[in-house]
Structures are given as structure tokens and as C-alpha cells.
Design a protein around this motif. Structure first.
Motif, PDB file in Angstrom:
ATOM      1  N   GLU A  29       0.946  -1.440   0.130  1.00 17.27           N
ATOM      2  CA  GLU A  29      -0.011   0.017   0.014  1.00 17.27           C
ATOM      3  C   GLU A  29       0.838   1.256   0.032  1.00 17.27           C
ATOM      4  N   ILE A  30       1.712   1.365   0.939  1.00 19.96           N
ATOM      5  CA  ILE A  30       2.657   2.618   0.922  1.00 19.96           C
ATOM      6  C   ILE A  30       3.384   2.694  -0.430  1.00 19.96           C
ATOM      7  N   LYS A  31       3.958   1.476  -1.013  1.00 21.11           N
ATOM      8  CA  LYS A  31       4.642   1.679  -2.151  1.00 21.11           C
ATOM      9  C   LYS A  31       3.922   2.027  -3.289  1.00 21.11           C
ATOM     10  N   ALA A  32       2.533   1.676  -3.218  1.00 27.12           N
ATOM     11  CA  ALA A  32       1.848   2.164  -4.432  1.00 27.12           C
ATOM     12  C   ALA A  32       1.494   3.866  -4.146  1.00 27.12           C
ATOM     13  N   VAL A  33       1.238   4.215  -2.881  1.00 21.20           N
ATOM     14  CA  VAL A  33       0.932   5.467  -2.853  1.00 21.20           C
ATOM     15  C   VAL A  33       2.139   6.470  -3.054  1.00 21.20           C
ATOM     16  N   ALA A  34       3.288   6.145  -2.766  1.00 22.30           N
ATOM     17  CA  ALA A  34       4.395   6.644  -3.057  1.00 22.30           C
ATOM     18  C   ALA A  34       4.662   6.767  -4.273  1.00 22.30           C
ATOM     19  N   ARG A  35       4.596   5.904  -5.296  1.00 20.61           N
ATOM     20  CA  ARG A  35       4.537   5.849  -6.795  1.00 20.61           C
ATOM     21  C   ARG A  35       3.719   7.063  -7.194  1.00 20.61           C
ATOM     22  N   GLU A  36       2.580   7.287  -6.851  1.00 23.91           N
ATOM     23  CA  GLU A  36       1.548   8.178  -7.243  1.00 23.91           C
ATOM     24  C   GLU A  36       2.241   9.859  -6.604  1.00 23.91           C
ATOM     25  N   VAL A  37       2.750   9.784  -5.381  1.00 21.30           N
ATOM     26  CA  VAL A  37       3.502  10.988  -5.333  1.00 21.30           C
ATOM     27  C   VAL A  37       4.672  11.411  -6.074  1.00 21.30           C
ATOM     28  N   ALA A  38       5.634  10.295  -6.134  1.00 17.31           N
ATOM     29  CA  ALA A  38       6.635  10.762  -7.184  1.00 17.31           C
ATOM     30  C   ALA A  38       6.102  11.174  -8.591  1.00 17.31           C
ATOM     31  N   LYS A  39       5.195  10.639  -8.846  1.00 13.74           N
ATOM     32  CA  LYS A  39       4.689  11.060 -10.250  1.00 13.74           C
ATOM     33  C   LYS A  39       3.895  12.458 -10.399  1.00 13.74           C
ATOM     34  N   GLY A  40       4.104  13.033  -8.966  1.00 13.24           N
ATOM     35  CA  GLY A  40       3.514  14.488  -9.105  1.00 13.24           C
ATOM     36  C   GLY A  40       2.026  14.692  -8.507  1.00 13.24           C
ATOM     37  N   ASN A  41       1.525  13.607  -8.268  1.00 18.94           N
ATOM     38  CA  ASN A  41       0.296  13.711  -7.453  1.00 18.94           C
ATOM     39  C   ASN A  41       0.461  14.041  -5.930  1.00 18.94           C
ATOM     40  N   LEU A  42       0.591  15.285  -5.662  1.00 20.45           N
ATOM     41  CA  LEU A  42       0.810  15.733  -4.268  1.00 20.45           C
ATOM     42  C   LEU A  42      -0.337  15.461  -3.321  1.00 20.45           C
ATOM     43  N   GLU A  43      -1.599  15.334  -3.789  1.00 22.39           N
ATOM     44  CA  GLU A  43      -2.730  15.106  -2.984  1.00 22.39           C
ATOM     45  C   GLU A  43      -2.592  13.688  -2.405  1.00 22.39           C
ATOM     46  N   ALA A  44      -1.958  12.835  -3.167  1.00 20.85           N
ATOM     47  CA  ALA A  44      -1.665  11.398  -2.476  1.00 20.85           C
ATOM     48  C   ALA A  44      -0.962  11.319  -1.508  1.00 20.85           C
ATOM     49  N   LYS A  45      -0.114  12.502  -1.285  1.00 20.64           N
ATOM     50  CA  LYS A  45       0.650  12.428  -0.135  1.00 20.64           C
ATOM     51  C   LYS A  45      -0.236  12.221   1.263  1.00 20.64           C
ATOM     52  N   ARG A  46      -1.308  12.677   1.320  1.00 17.86           N
ATOM     53  CA  ARG A  46      -2.387  12.904   2.385  1.00 17.86           C
ATOM     54  C   ARG A  46      -2.510  11.445   2.927  1.00 17.86           C
ATOM     55  N   ARG A  47      -2.392  10.530   1.913  1.00 17.19           N
ATOM     56  CA  ARG A  47      -2.774   8.906   1.977  1.00 17.19           C
ATOM     57  C   ARG A  47      -1.625   8.240   2.559  1.00 17.19           C
ATOM     58  N   LEU A  48      -0.464   8.839   2.832  1.00 12.92           N
ATOM     59  CA  LEU A  48       0.571   8.191   3.664  1.00 12.92           C
ATOM     60  C   LEU A  48       0.571   8.153   4.949  1.00 12.92           C
ATOM     61  N   PRO A  49       0.669   7.193   5.532  1.00 11.38           N
ATOM     62  CA  PRO A  49       1.150   7.079   7.192  1.00 11.38           C
ATOM     63  C   PRO A  49       2.081   8.268   7.402  1.00 11.38           C
ATOM     64  N   ALA A  50       2.057   8.538   8.864  1.00 13.51           N
ATOM     65  CA  ALA A  50       2.941   9.740   9.123  1.00 13.51           C
ATOM     66  C   ALA A  50       3.715   9.308  10.394  1.00 13.51           C
ATOM     67  N   ILE A  51       4.680  10.031  10.718  1.00  9.92           N
ATOM     68  CA  ILE A  51       5.258   9.867  11.943  1.00  9.92           C
ATOM     69  C   ILE A  51       5.733  10.844  12.703  1.00  9.92           C
ATOM     70  N   THR A  52       5.757  11.077  14.201  1.00  6.90           N
ATOM     71  CA  THR A  52       6.287  12.267  14.691  1.00  6.90           C
ATOM     72  C   THR A  52       7.377  11.846  15.367  1.00  6.90           C
ATOM     73  N   TRP A  53       8.664  11.988  14.649  1.00  9.54           N
ATOM     74  CA  TRP A  53       9.933  11.493  15.047  1.00  9.54           C
ATOM     75  C   TRP A  53      10.294  12.571  16.395  1.00  9.54           C
ATOM     76  N   GLN A  54       9.756  13.427  16.665  1.00 10.13           N
ATOM     77  CA  GLN A  54      10.363  14.393  17.757  1.00 10.13           C
ATOM     78  C   GLN A  54       9.578  14.406  19.081  1.00 10.13           C
ATOM     79  N   ALA A  55       8.415  13.358  19.080  1.00 12.52           N
ATOM     80  CA  ALA A  55       7.702  13.358  20.146  1.00 12.52           C
ATOM     81  C   ALA A  55       6.614  11.994  20.094  1.00 12.52           C
TER      82      ALA A  55
END
Length: 218
Positions: A29-55
Motif C-alpha cells: 500500500e505505501i509503495k503504491a501511494v509513494a509511486r503516485e506522489v513521485a509522479k507528481g500527485n501531491l494530494e496522494a501524499k495525504r494518504r501516506l502514514p505519518a510519524i512524529t519523530w520528535q515526540a
């Protein structure tokens, strides 16, 4: 060390374990979404999981008032011209990641930026001063200086986007930590399964590779 992972950017955070981290960063799933983002679909980025490295946050509620420092901070370099992997090699040429406390280096979802995660320098009292210190050490003139609050999210990327990763950040006893030193990002290959857990001796593995809520996500 503790920090939170958010499967959805508007969801509730959970403590990120090594197993959870590897499971999500290796998922189809993350690989598929990342491919969309890399092709320029920046809206797809919001479908990626996220991490709070600092806290990490009480009850996984991503608000600064519920935050506890992870002991880590991140430094983002955006709008890199040319190959990000080559930029990273030049950036770290002659420098020790271990001495600088660096534990994670990966390209960002756009594939035009670099994210560095490092241990807090005890001489630097804030995230902002830690970022400035590391940028000076690496000779970086321009970096994203808005990533200075605990609630700041980083979009997670496939493990093949990671150039350097130490699993010591998931351990209380760091004497048996394993480093993944990732090389040749043009080529994708499966992530090696960490051998033996804490019973193994430290080693380095080289292998080929191939909003707003409080605090934005990048």
C-alpha cells in the motif's frame, strides 16, 4: 526512545515499534501511494502514514500540550536539484553519522528532498537550536525551519527510500543495535529481515535499493 506513528494523518497515534515500522514501510500500500506522489500527485501524499519523530503523545493525541520529547529531532532539506542520493553522499563526505547522532536518512515522498533524523544534542535546548547546530555541522545553508514543534508530522515512505537507518531508536539497550546502510537506490530489492533480534552483535548491512492539524505534515 518513543515516538508515534499515525496510520492516517487525522487519526490517533500509536507507539511505533520496530515491527510496526518495518511492516508499514514494506507494505504494498505505501509503495503504491509513494509511486503516485513521485509522479507528481501531491494530494496522494495525504494518504501516506505519518510519524512524529520528535515526540510521542498522551493517548496518541497530536497536540503540543500532550507531547513528550522522543530525544530525536529532524532536519529537512527541500528542493534538491539533481539526484538526492548523490547530494546525500556529498553532504556526509568525511563526516561521521555516529558522532553527529544521526539515526535516519531518507528521501522525502516527492523524491526531491532529504530528511535527516538525529539524537538531540544535550547542549541545544530546543528543536530549533538542534536543527541549526546540525545544519552548521553539515554545511547546510537552507533547510526547512518550520519543523520545530513537537506535533510536526513526517510522511512515512517505503523502506527503499531510506538511505540510512539504525534500529537503536527502538531499543532501551542500544549495544546490540543494527545499522542498515542502504546503497544504490536505483535498484529495488527486498529488505533483509533483522537477524536474531537483541541476541545479535551490531553489524552494518549494505544492500542495493533501488493538514492542517496542529503541526503540519511533510
Amino acid at each position: 526512545m518513543q515516538f508515534n506513528l499515525f496510520r492516517k494523518i487525522n487519526g490517533t497515534g500509536e507507539i511505533c515499534t520496530l515491527d510496526l515500522f518495518l511492516s508499514i514501510t514494506q507494505s504494498d500500500e505505501i509503495k503504491a501511494v509513494a509511486r503516485e506522489v513521485a509522479k507528481g500527485n501531491l494530494e496522494a501524499k495525504r494518504r501516506l502514514p505519518a510519524i512524529t519523530w520528535q515526540a510521542w503523545f498522551d493517548q496518541g493525541k497530536r497536540k503540543n500540550e500532550f507531547a513528550h520529547s522522543s530525544g530525536l529531532f529532524m532536519l529537512d532539506i527541500d528542493h534538491i536539484d539533481g539526484d538526492v542520493y548523490n547530494y546525500m553522499n556529498v553532504l556526509f563526505d568525511g563526516k561521521s553519522k555516529d558522532e553527529l547522532g544521526i539515526v535516519v536518512v531518507h528521501k522525502t515522498p516527492s523524491c526531491h528532498g532529504l530528511r535527516i533524523v538525529a539524537r538531540v544534542n544535550p547542549l541545544c535546548p530546543t528543536i530549533a537550536t538542534n536543527q541549526k547546530w546540525l545544519a552548521d555541522e553539515l554545511g547546510i545553508r537552507n533547510f526547512d525551519d518550520v519543523c520545530k514543534d513537537f506535533a510536526r508530522m513526517s510522511f512515512l515512505v517505503p523502506f527503499d527510500y531510506f538511505y540510512y537507518f539504525s534500529d537503536s531508536i527502538f531499543k532501551h539497550d542500544e549495544t546490540n543495535s543494527q545499522i542498515y546502510l542502504l546503497e544504490n537506490p536505483e535498484y529495488e530489492s527486498p529488505l533483509p529481515v533483522p537477524p536474531g533480534g537483541n541476541d545479535e552483535q551490531p553489524q552494518t548491512i549494505s544492500r542495493p535499493l533501488g493538514e492542517d492539524l496542529e503541526g503540519a505534515a511533510f
